[in-house]
Design an enzyme around this catalytic site. Structure first.
Site, PDB file in Angstrom:
ATOM      1  N   HIS A 192       0.853  -1.046  -0.075  1.00 43.37           N
ATOM      2  CA  HIS A 192       0.010   0.041  -0.480  1.00 43.37           C
ATOM      3  C   HIS A 192       1.006   1.281  -0.023  1.00 43.37           C
ATOM      4  O   HIS A 192       0.170   2.490  -0.321  1.00 43.37           O
ATOM      5  CB  HIS A 192      -1.031   0.082   0.642  1.00 43.37           C
ATOM      6  N   ASP A 199      -0.081  -7.432   1.583  1.00 48.75           N
ATOM      7  CA  ASP A 199       0.452  -5.795   1.276  1.00 48.75           C
ATOM      8  C   ASP A 199       1.814  -5.921   1.564  1.00 48.75           C
ATOM      9  O   ASP A 199       2.514  -5.245   2.175  1.00 48.75           O
ATOM     10  CB  ASP A 199      -0.573  -5.559   3.055  1.00 48.75           C
ATOM     11  N   SER A 238       4.174   2.221   7.743  1.00 49.41           N
ATOM     12  CA  SER A 238       4.282   0.870   7.398  1.00 49.41           C
ATOM     13  C   SER A 238       5.346   0.334   6.297  1.00 49.41           C
ATOM     14  O   SER A 238       6.087   1.662   5.123  1.00 49.41           O
ATOM     15  CB  SER A 238       2.868   1.655   6.320  1.00 49.41           C
TER      16      SER A 238
END
Length: 243
Positions: free
Chosen positions: A56, A87, A163
């Site tokens: 992402h 992901d 992230s």
């Protein structure tokens, strides 16, 4: 009588390094990723320039993706491949002398183990946060709506910008890729989730080989039933629907 044998020997235990020692050994292998619309994190997995991050992070890219490893200058990265179902994405940069981090065995992680996260929350590069493994075998939603299983839950602070960054054990091994938080406010409340390193190993191996990842997929929705599982729906054009 003798005491029962421990589940892990001293040599196998994660409790070997302090948070400071893990940080000092890993900080120059953690990447600051900018994608034109925001920032994320990543880390070096091979000396020839492969960088792991979240899918992402690159999905949100507007223009080129740039990677800054440690104190080095930022360079443009090539997207080798990404897998929305886990992901995970793999980038490649042209650089020499990179120090790869070691992917540990996430199946050996236990609740209560130390957990250290390094990343770039809110653009603050190479920030260290410390906690423990709070729970195991969690399930979170991948960007494409599928479930990511065996996820590691931690209370080490994870915020936007973390992230794609590494979650370490106290041996300095990466046990997960920090991916999501559970929060009503949008900030950290002590519930973060990391994709386990064993999943990451499988995914990046396939991405390096072919640029894509294959997954087994039935295409059914199920719920618990007295005799096992009850099929409640089929995914449009999925294997089960076609069968």
């Amino acid at each position: 009588q003798t005491a029962a044998a421990p589940t892990r020997s001293i040599a196998e235990s994660d409790a070997t390094l302090s948070a400071k020692a893990v940080y000092e050994s890993a900080k120059d292998s953690v990447a600051y990723i900018t994608n034109g619309s925001g920032t994320g994190s990543g880390f070096v997995v091979s000396a020839d320039g492969y960088i792991v991050t979240n899918a992402h992070v690159v999905d949100d890219a507007r223009g080129k993706v740039e990677v800054k490893v440690g104190d080095r200058d930022a360079v443009e990265a090539e997207l080798v491949g990404k897998d929305a179902s886990t992901d995970i994405a793999l980038l490649k940069v042209s650089a020499s002398g990179l120090k790869p981090l070691t992917l540990g065995d996430s199946s050996r992680v236990e609740v209560g183990d130390p957990a250290y996260a390094i990343g770039n929350p809110f653009g603050l590069d190479r920030t260290l946060t410390v906690g423990v493994v709070s729970a195991l075998h969690r399930s979170i939603d991948a960007p494409n709506g599928f479930s990511i299983d065996d996820v590691i839950q931690t209370d080490a602070a994870i915020n936007p910008g973390n992230s794609g960054g590494p979650l370490f054990n106290a041996a300095g091994q990466v046990i997960g890729v920090n991916s999501q938080i559970e929060s009503r406010s949008g900030g950290n409340v002590g519930i973060g989730f990391a994709v386990p390193s064993n999943t990451v190993k499988n995914v990046i191996g396939q991405l390096r080989a072919t640029g894509m990842v294959s997954h087994a997929y039935l295409g059914v929705q199920v719920r618990d039933a007295d005799a096992g599982a009850e099929i409640t729906g089929l995914a449009d054009d999925g294997p089960a629907a076609q069968a």
